[in-house]
Design a protein around this motif. Sequence first.
Motif, PDB file in Angstrom:
ATOM      1  N   ALA A 205       0.836  -1.206   0.000  1.00  0.00           N
ATOM      2  CA  ALA A 205       0.000   0.000   0.000  1.00  0.00           C
ATOM      3  C   ALA A 205       0.870   1.255   0.000  1.00  0.00           C
ATOM      4  O   ALA A 205       0.570   2.239  -0.688  1.00  0.00           O
ATOM      5  CB  ALA A 205      -0.933  -0.010   1.206  1.00  0.00           C
ATOM      6  N   GLY A 206       1.956   1.222   0.752  1.00  0.00           N
ATOM      7  CA  GLY A 206       2.868   2.359   0.786  1.00  0.00           C
ATOM      8  C   GLY A 206       3.493   2.627  -0.563  1.00  0.00           C
ATOM      9  O   GLY A 206       3.583   3.787  -1.001  1.00  0.00           O
ATOM     10  N   HIS A 207       3.923   1.571  -1.243  1.00  0.00           N
ATOM     11  CA  HIS A 207       4.528   1.729  -2.569  1.00  0.00           C
ATOM     12  C   HIS A 207       3.490   2.226  -3.584  1.00  0.00           C
ATOM     13  O   HIS A 207       3.797   3.107  -4.404  1.00  0.00           O
ATOM     14  CB  HIS A 207       5.119   0.409  -3.040  1.00  0.00           C
ATOM     15  CG  HIS A 207       6.402   0.035  -2.351  1.00  0.00           C
ATOM     16  ND1 HIS A 207       7.439   0.922  -2.168  1.00  0.00           N
ATOM     17  CD2 HIS A 207       6.818  -1.137  -1.800  1.00  0.00           C
ATOM     18  CE1 HIS A 207       8.437   0.326  -1.544  1.00  0.00           C
ATOM     19  NE2 HIS A 207       8.083  -0.927  -1.300  1.00  0.00           N
ATOM     20  N   LEU A 208       2.291   1.674  -3.541  1.00  0.00           N
ATOM     21  CA  LEU A 208       1.254   2.095  -4.485  1.00  0.00           C
ATOM     22  C   LEU A 208       0.969   3.582  -4.338  1.00  0.00           C
ATOM     23  O   LEU A 208       0.885   4.319  -5.331  1.00  0.00           O
ATOM     24  CB  LEU A 208      -0.025   1.293  -4.262  1.00  0.00           C
ATOM     25  CG  LEU A 208      -0.003  -0.187  -4.626  1.00  0.00           C
ATOM     26  CD1 LEU A 208      -1.335  -0.841  -4.244  1.00  0.00           C
ATOM     27  CD2 LEU A 208       0.269  -0.380  -6.111  1.00  0.00           C
ATOM     28  N   GLY A 209       0.809   4.037  -3.103  1.00  0.00           N
ATOM     29  CA  GLY A 209       0.505   5.434  -2.864  1.00  0.00           C
ATOM     30  C   GLY A 209       1.639   6.373  -3.221  1.00  0.00           C
ATOM     31  O   GLY A 209       1.412   7.535  -3.559  1.00  0.00           O
ATOM     32  N   ALA A 210       2.876   5.867  -3.142  1.00  0.00           N
ATOM     33  CA  ALA A 210       4.038   6.702  -3.450  1.00  0.00           C
ATOM     34  C   ALA A 210       4.325   6.761  -4.951  1.00  0.00           C
ATOM     35  O   ALA A 210       4.872   7.758  -5.441  1.00  0.00           O
ATOM     36  CB  ALA A 210       5.271   6.170  -2.706  1.00  0.00           C
ATOM     37  N   ILE A 211       3.949   5.717  -5.680  1.00  0.00           N
ATOM     38  CA  ILE A 211       4.297   5.623  -7.098  1.00  0.00           C
ATOM     39  C   ILE A 211       3.179   6.132  -8.005  1.00  0.00           C
ATOM     40  O   ILE A 211       3.435   6.781  -9.021  1.00  0.00           O
ATOM     41  CB  ILE A 211       4.649   4.167  -7.451  1.00  0.00           C
ATOM     42  CG1 ILE A 211       5.905   3.740  -6.679  1.00  0.00           C
ATOM     43  CG2 ILE A 211       4.862   4.002  -8.954  1.00  0.00           C
ATOM     44  CD1 ILE A 211       6.195   2.257  -6.743  1.00  0.00           C
ATOM     45  N   TRP A 212       1.925   5.845  -7.639  1.00  0.00           N
ATOM     46  CA  TRP A 212       0.787   6.250  -8.450  1.00  0.00           C
ATOM     47  C   TRP A 212      -0.106   7.222  -7.675  1.00  0.00           C
ATOM     48  O   TRP A 212      -0.082   7.219  -6.435  1.00  0.00           O
ATOM     49  CB  TRP A 212      -0.045   5.023  -8.857  1.00  0.00           C
ATOM     50  CG  TRP A 212       0.587   4.175  -9.902  1.00  0.00           C
ATOM     51  CD1 TRP A 212       0.547   4.356 -11.255  1.00  0.00           C
ATOM     52  CD2 TRP A 212       1.351   2.968  -9.705  1.00  0.00           C
ATOM     53  NE1 TRP A 212       1.244   3.369 -11.908  1.00  0.00           N
ATOM     54  CE2 TRP A 212       1.749   2.497 -10.971  1.00  0.00           C
ATOM     55  CE3 TRP A 212       1.735   2.254  -8.558  1.00  0.00           C
ATOM     56  CZ2 TRP A 212       2.497   1.347 -11.141  1.00  0.00           C
ATOM     57  CZ3 TRP A 212       2.499   1.113  -8.723  1.00  0.00           C
ATOM     58  CH2 TRP A 212       2.871   0.660 -10.002  1.00  0.00           C
ATOM     59  N   PRO A 213      -0.918   8.010  -8.360  1.00  0.00           N
ATOM     60  CA  PRO A 213      -1.843   8.914  -7.663  1.00  0.00           C
ATOM     61  C   PRO A 213      -3.077   8.163  -7.181  1.00  0.00           C
ATOM     62  O   PRO A 213      -4.202   8.412  -7.628  1.00  0.00           O
ATOM     63  CB  PRO A 213      -2.188   9.944  -8.744  1.00  0.00           C
ATOM     64  CG  PRO A 213      -2.117   9.169 -10.020  1.00  0.00           C
ATOM     65  CD  PRO A 213      -0.969   8.196  -9.819  1.00  0.00           C
ATOM     66  N   VAL A 214      -2.875   7.211  -6.275  1.00  0.00           N
ATOM     67  CA  VAL A 214      -3.968   6.371  -5.794  1.00  0.00           C
ATOM     68  C   VAL A 214      -3.966   6.323  -4.274  1.00  0.00           C
ATOM     69  O   VAL A 214      -2.933   6.527  -3.629  1.00  0.00           O
ATOM     70  CB  VAL A 214      -3.875   4.931  -6.351  1.00  0.00           C
ATOM     71  CG1 VAL A 214      -3.841   4.935  -7.876  1.00  0.00           C
ATOM     72  CG2 VAL A 214      -2.637   4.219  -5.808  1.00  0.00           C
ATOM     73  N   THR A 215      -5.122   6.047  -3.727  1.00  0.00           N
ATOM     74  CA  THR A 215      -5.264   5.775  -2.298  1.00  0.00           C
ATOM     75  C   THR A 215      -5.839   4.375  -2.171  1.00  0.00           C
ATOM     76  O   THR A 215      -7.055   4.175  -2.289  1.00  0.00           O
ATOM     77  CB  THR A 215      -6.198   6.792  -1.619  1.00  0.00           C
ATOM     78  OG1 THR A 215      -5.692   8.117  -1.830  1.00  0.00           O
ATOM     79  CG2 THR A 215      -6.295   6.507  -0.121  1.00  0.00           C
ATOM     80  N   PRO A 216      -4.991   3.373  -1.991  1.00  0.00           N
ATOM     81  CA  PRO A 216      -5.476   1.988  -1.987  1.00  0.00           C
ATOM     82  C   PRO A 216      -6.431   1.721  -0.828  1.00  0.00           C
ATOM     83  O   PRO A 216      -6.271   2.238   0.269  1.00  0.00           O
ATOM     84  CB  PRO A 216      -4.187   1.164  -1.829  1.00  0.00           C
ATOM     85  CG  PRO A 216      -3.076   2.101  -2.164  1.00  0.00           C
ATOM     86  CD  PRO A 216      -3.542   3.458  -1.774  1.00  0.00           C
TER      87      PRO A 216
END
Length: 230
Positions: A205-216
């Motif tokens: 979740a941390g990587h997703l939020g840091a790499i893409w403009p998403v809030t998992p």
Amino acid sequence: MFFCHSTELRDDFPELAAGVLFAVGITDSASVDAPIADLNTVAGARLAKGPEGEMPEIQAWRRAFSRMGLKPTQYRCASEALLRRFRQENALPRLHPLVDLCNAVSMAFAIPVAVFDVAGITGNLEVRHATGKETYLTFSGQTEHPEAREVIFADDAGQAHARRWTNRQSGLSAVRDETKGVLIVAEAMHASAPADIRKLVETLAGHLGAIWPVTPKAAILDRASPRFEF
């Protein structure tokens, strides 16, 4: 839409721990080189201590495959297959930034991580035993029918999105360049699985939020909270 494991499957495998994430806004242009390098270092350090087959996470899945009537060294869980290839080649082929990231997380934790394009899923998705009537689309475009009682990821249309549980995903919901919304599922069976799954979900979740403009949206599934709505 929701994701869950069938009650029968949870009864058969009470040690199962699962974590899920859902995100919309994934693109194919993101750079994941830095986190993958860090995660690969972790995987490499673990492999330096012994082959993947000796890791408790992999041994637990091998036992699960044996209980399903499968030969563990013929049908390997996804994380074992990735670690085996990484050990032999010291690298994995790049496919899509999200898939590459999830593969690296899977190797670092030695836990299978499945990634589905939700656009390819009809209705809800359940991990359950097959009836024998479901259809499965291979990456080469061929249609297969999982055997009755095989553990699959099945949607409401009777489409199998993974065969032999954590062994092989379908081309129908594979992540592609145009993918926007994804469902990510991590599953483990070893003794420290609940804690490790939670750490894996937090890491991803941390990587997703840091790499893409998403809030998992993320959750840990168990008997008390067996369903994830997305």
